[in-house]
Design a protein around this motif. Sequence first.
Motif, PDB file in Angstrom:
ATOM      1  N   LEU A  11       0.847  -1.191   0.000  1.00 43.25           N
ATOM      2  CA  LEU A  11       0.000   0.000   0.000  1.00 43.25           C
ATOM      3  C   LEU A  11       0.883   1.242   0.000  1.00 43.25           C
ATOM      4  O   LEU A  11       1.823   1.344   0.802  1.00 43.25           O
ATOM      5  CB  LEU A  11      -0.900  -0.002   1.241  1.00 43.25           C
ATOM      6  CG  LEU A  11      -1.734   1.246   1.498  1.00 43.25           C
ATOM      7  CD1 LEU A  11      -2.756   1.450   0.382  1.00 43.25           C
ATOM      8  CD2 LEU A  11      -2.425   1.137   2.855  1.00 43.25           C
ATOM      9  N   THR A  90      -3.478   0.965  -9.218  1.00 43.35           N
ATOM     10  CA  THR A  90      -3.864  -0.122  -8.321  1.00 43.35           C
ATOM     11  C   THR A  90      -4.244  -1.361  -9.126  1.00 43.35           C
ATOM     12  O   THR A  90      -5.087  -1.304 -10.009  1.00 43.35           O
ATOM     13  CB  THR A  90      -5.047   0.298  -7.439  1.00 43.35           C
ATOM     14  OG1 THR A  90      -4.629   1.372  -6.583  1.00 43.35           O
ATOM     15  CG2 THR A  90      -5.542  -0.865  -6.599  1.00 43.35           C
ATOM     16  N   THR A 119      -1.525  -1.319  -4.175  1.00 39.54           N
ATOM     17  CA  THR A 119      -2.674  -0.466  -3.894  1.00 39.54           C
ATOM     18  C   THR A 119      -2.191   0.955  -3.669  1.00 39.54           C
ATOM     19  O   THR A 119      -1.335   1.188  -2.806  1.00 39.54           O
ATOM     20  CB  THR A 119      -3.445  -0.956  -2.664  1.00 39.54           C
ATOM     21  OG1 THR A 119      -3.870  -2.309  -2.879  1.00 39.54           O
ATOM     22  CG2 THR A 119      -4.664  -0.084  -2.411  1.00 39.54           C
ATOM     23  N   SER A 121      -3.488   4.489  -2.568  1.00 43.41           N
ATOM     24  CA  SER A 121      -4.636   5.113  -1.917  1.00 43.41           C
ATOM     25  C   SER A 121      -4.170   5.987  -0.770  1.00 43.41           C
ATOM     26  O   SER A 121      -3.180   5.682  -0.104  1.00 43.41           O
ATOM     27  CB  SER A 121      -5.591   4.037  -1.396  1.00 43.41           C
ATOM     28  OG  SER A 121      -6.654   4.618  -0.671  1.00 43.41           O
TER      29      SER A 121
END
Length: 122
Positions: A11, A90, A119, A121
């Motif tokens: 992430l 992503t 990912t 974000s």
Amino acid sequence: QVQLVESGGGLVQPGGSLRLSCAASGNIFSINDMGWYRQAPGKERELVALISSIDMTKYEDHVKGRFTISRDNAKKTVYLQMNSLKPEDTAVYYCTANIRPRYLGGRTFDYWGQGTQVTVSS
């Protein structure tokens, strides 16, 4: 038996960076093209970048200038440096390699890694 093992996903916030690695192992005589594909939810798998055995590269338009593919032939490893990441990056990222195994009469095969999730974000 030949296999590809990826690492480096995770992430990250928009604008951040990640570096993916993919190592080939097994009874390998030689490796030709290596590359990365990705598949976002609900979408088809798409090419991200390719690198030949003589380091010629090809990039999908949306990642040009942000992603860099490289390889270390001694380590049988391909890398994908991803900078300026965007939410639309992503996806599950898969590495692939065209490999000539030992003891199979000179034939080559396309092998795939298991995929690593990226990912982007906030």
